[in-house]
Scaffold this active site. Structure first.
Site, short mmCIF file in Angstrom:
data_model
loop_
_atom_site.label_atom_id
_atom_site.label_comp_id
_atom_site.label_asym_id
_atom_site.label_seq_id
_atom_site.Cartn_x
_atom_site.Cartn_y
_atom_site.Cartn_z
N ARG A 12 -81.15 32.66 63.55
CA ARG A 12 -79.78 32.15 63.58
C ARG A 12 -79.68 30.86 62.77
O ARG A 12 -80.70 30.21 62.49
CB ARG A 12 -79.36 31.85 65.03
CG ARG A 12 -79.26 33.12 65.86
CD ARG A 12 -78.50 32.89 67.15
NE ARG A 12 -79.17 31.94 68.02
CZ ARG A 12 -78.52 31.04 68.77
NH1 ARG A 12 -77.22 30.94 68.73
NH2 ARG A 12 -79.21 30.23 69.56
N GLY A 13 -78.48 30.48 62.41
CA GLY A 13 -78.23 29.20 61.76
C GLY A 13 -78.99 29.06 60.44
O GLY A 13 -79.16 30.03 59.69
N ASN A 82 -88.24 25.08 62.04
CA ASN A 82 -86.79 24.95 61.95
C ASN A 82 -86.11 24.91 63.32
O ASN A 82 -85.01 24.39 63.45
CB ASN A 82 -86.25 26.16 61.15
CG ASN A 82 -84.77 26.32 61.30
OD1 ASN A 82 -83.99 25.61 60.68
ND2 ASN A 82 -84.35 27.26 62.15
N ALA A 83 -86.79 25.43 64.36
CA ALA A 83 -86.14 25.53 65.68
C ALA A 83 -85.72 24.15 66.18
O ALA A 83 -86.49 23.19 66.11
CB ALA A 83 -87.11 26.15 66.68
N GLY A 143 -74.37 9.25 69.90
CA GLY A 143 -74.51 10.38 70.84
C GLY A 143 -75.78 11.18 70.67
O GLY A 143 -75.96 12.22 71.29
N GLN A 144 -76.69 10.69 69.79
CA GLN A 144 -77.89 11.50 69.50
C GLN A 144 -79.18 10.68 69.56
O GLN A 144 -80.06 10.86 68.71
CB GLN A 144 -77.76 12.14 68.11
CG GLN A 144 -76.73 13.26 68.06
CD GLN A 144 -76.96 14.15 66.86
OE1 GLN A 144 -77.08 13.67 65.73
NE2 GLN A 144 -77.02 15.46 67.08
N TYR A 147 -81.92 13.38 69.75
CA TYR A 147 -82.06 14.18 68.53
C TYR A 147 -82.54 13.31 67.35
O TYR A 147 -83.42 13.70 66.59
CB TYR A 147 -80.70 14.82 68.22
CG TYR A 147 -80.66 15.81 67.09
CD1 TYR A 147 -81.07 17.13 67.29
CD2 TYR A 147 -80.16 15.46 65.84
CE1 TYR A 147 -80.98 18.06 66.25
CE2 TYR A 147 -80.07 16.39 64.81
CZ TYR A 147 -80.48 17.69 65.03
OH TYR A 147 -80.39 18.61 64.00
N GLY A 178 -77.90 17.67 55.91
CA GLY A 178 -76.74 17.01 56.50
C GLY A 178 -76.00 18.00 57.38
O GLY A 178 -76.62 18.85 58.03
N1 CAA Z 1 -69.05 5.31 66.07
C1 CAA Z 1 -68.53 4.35 66.88
N2 CAA Z 1 -67.85 4.62 67.98
C2 CAA Z 1 -67.69 5.89 68.30
C3 CAA Z 1 -68.21 6.94 67.51
C4 CAA Z 1 -68.91 6.61 66.36
N3 CAA Z 1 -69.43 7.54 65.54
N4 CAA Z 1 -67.89 8.11 68.09
C5 CAA Z 1 -67.19 7.80 69.21
N5 CAA Z 1 -67.06 6.46 69.32
C6 CAA Z 1 -66.39 5.72 70.39
C7 CAA Z 1 -65.10 6.43 70.76
O1 CAA Z 1 -64.03 5.99 69.92
C8 CAA Z 1 -64.91 6.01 72.21
O2 CAA Z 1 -64.41 4.71 72.23
P1 CAA Z 1 -63.38 4.29 73.37
O3 CAA Z 1 -64.11 4.46 74.68
O4 CAA Z 1 -63.07 2.88 73.03
O5 CAA Z 1 -62.20 5.23 73.24
C9 CAA Z 1 -66.34 5.94 72.74
O6 CAA Z 1 -67.17 5.77 71.59
C10 CAA Z 1 -66.73 7.20 73.47
O7 CAA Z 1 -66.56 8.31 72.56
P2 CAA Z 1 -66.22 9.76 73.06
O8 CAA Z 1 -64.92 9.74 73.80
O9 CAA Z 1 -66.35 10.70 71.90
O10 CAA Z 1 -67.40 9.98 74.11
P3 CAA Z 1 -67.83 11.28 74.77
O11 CAA Z 1 -68.78 10.86 75.83
O12 CAA Z 1 -66.66 12.13 75.10
O13 CAA Z 1 -68.60 12.07 73.57
C11 CAA Z 1 -70.30 12.57 72.03
C12 CAA Z 1 -69.77 11.57 73.04
C13 CAA Z 1 -70.47 13.94 72.69
C14 CAA Z 1 -71.66 12.09 71.57
C15 CAA Z 1 -69.32 12.69 70.85
O14 CAA Z 1 -69.06 11.39 70.36
C16 CAA Z 1 -69.87 13.53 69.72
O15 CAA Z 1 -69.88 14.75 69.76
N6 CAA Z 1 -70.37 12.91 68.61
C17 CAA Z 1 -70.87 13.59 67.44
C18 CAA Z 1 -72.32 13.82 67.58
C19 CAA Z 1 -72.81 14.57 66.34
O16 CAA Z 1 -72.50 14.27 65.20
N7 CAA Z 1 -73.62 15.60 66.55
C20 CAA Z 1 -74.12 16.37 65.47
C21 CAA Z 1 -74.45 17.74 65.98
S1 CAA Z 1 -74.93 18.82 64.68
C22 CAA Z 1 -76.43 18.28 64.24
O17 CAA Z 1 -76.99 17.43 64.85
C23 CAA Z 1 -77.02 18.95 63.05
C24 CAA Z 1 -77.55 17.97 62.11
O18 CAA Z 1 -78.77 17.81 62.03
C25 CAA Z 1 -76.65 17.20 61.28
#
Ligand code: CAA
Length: 240
Positions: A12-13, A82-83, A143-144, A147, A178
């Site tokens: 997948r992916g 890759n997993a 949020g990571q 990761y 990315g």
């Molecule tokens: N920078 C600064 N502040 C941020 C921000 C950022 N990037 N993202 C969110 N905030 C702030 C928000 O504005 C919010 O502020 P307030 O409380 O003042 O409103 C606060 O932080 C909380 O944010 P959320 O409401 O979004 O918080 P949540 O708990 O609901 O969600 C989260 C947190 C799940 C981590 C969500 O922010 C998210 O999904 N972030 C993206 C994570 C991401 O990019 N993942 C990639 C997955 S794919 C991958 O990883 C593959 C790869 O290799 C690239």
């Protein structure tokens, strides 16, 4: 030259595209997967690529899984780690399980699989290992913490193993994709993703084949002078 390639998370992916690219390059491919039997069966039927179910986070499961691969296809000369999974949540809300799961699957798997193939590669004097890291291991991501730590760990692991393996005909490299159009990225909230895509200079998500092509290049017999490298494929989002 035809070689045996093992791709973890290979049904997948991004792994799906890597498995196909390595088959197209003439290799015998084993695509590992952990749990989604339906996707794996469909993948095997569509591609003719052999699939092997085992948990890459579990050393003993890898031991028996890789043994099956080697019995059916032959010694593994090409390994693509890759997993990976995400459990995105801010650290102040993260559970120990969300931390440990990501570290065990994304980073622990590299130890498990490499440990199990490296002795054979050293004995045969040839090997190609590619670890799929992430832009978020290079720059961090909100949020990571789990990761980003795992993916950054893969980069150090890659360089250390490259040093240990260089004199034995084995290259060890990392690819740092990315944001690629996969299920993993589709799981990010649409509003959050919109903001991320707006910061990608190329102006779009990447294609899985754009990562697979880098892997195909790195595992080629002719790429023997490239080791310990990290190649980014991120649309210009982060330049190292
Ligand atoms: N920078 C600064 N502040 C941020 C921000 C950022 N990037 N993202 C969110 N905030 C702030 C928000 O504005 C919010 O502020 P307030 O409380 O003042 O409103 C606060 O932080 C909380 O944010 P959320 O409401 O979004 O918080 P949540 O708990 O609901 O969600 C989260 C947190 C799940 C981590 C969500 O922010 C998210 O999904 N972030 C993206 C994570 C991401 O990019 N993942 C990639 C997955 S794919 C991958 O990883 C593959 C790869 O290799 C690239």
């Amino acid at each position: 030259m035809q070689r045996v390639a093992l791709v973890t998370g290979g049904t997948r992916g991004i792994g799906h595209a890597i498995s196909i690219a390595l088959k197209e390059a003439g290799h015998k491919v084993a695509a590992n997967y952990a749990g989604n039997d339906q996707a794996a069966t469909k993948f095997a039927a569509e591609t003719g690529i052999a699939v092997f179910k085992f948990d890459v986070a579990d050393f003993h499961a890898c031991e028996s899984g890789i043994k099956r691969v080697e019995q059916e296809l032959g010694p593994v000369d090409i390994l693509v780690n890759n997993a990976g999974v995400t459990r995105d949540v801010m650290l102040h809300k993260m559970t120990p399980a969300q931390w440990q799961e990501v570290i065990a699957i994304d980073l622990g798997s590299c130890f498990n699989t490499c440990r199990l193939v490296i002795e054979g590669m050293r004995a045969r004097g040839f090997g190609r290992i590619v670890n799929i890291s992430s832009i978020n291991g290079q720059k961090g991501q909100f949020g990571q913490t789990n990761y980003a730590a795992a993916k950054a760990g893969m980069l150090g692991f890659t360089k250390a193993l490259a040093l240990e393996s260089a004199a034995k005909g084995i290259t060890v490299n990392a690819v740092a994709p990315g944001y690629i159009a996969t299920e993993m990225v589709a799981a990010v909230a649409p509003k959050v993703l919109e903001g991320i895509v707006a910061r990608i200079p190329v102006g779009r998500l990447g294609h899985d084949t754009e990562v697979a092509d880098v892997v195909r290049f790195l595992v080629d017999d002719g790429a023997g002078f490239i080791t310990g490298s990290t190649i980014t494929a991120n649309g210009g989002q982060y330049m190292t």
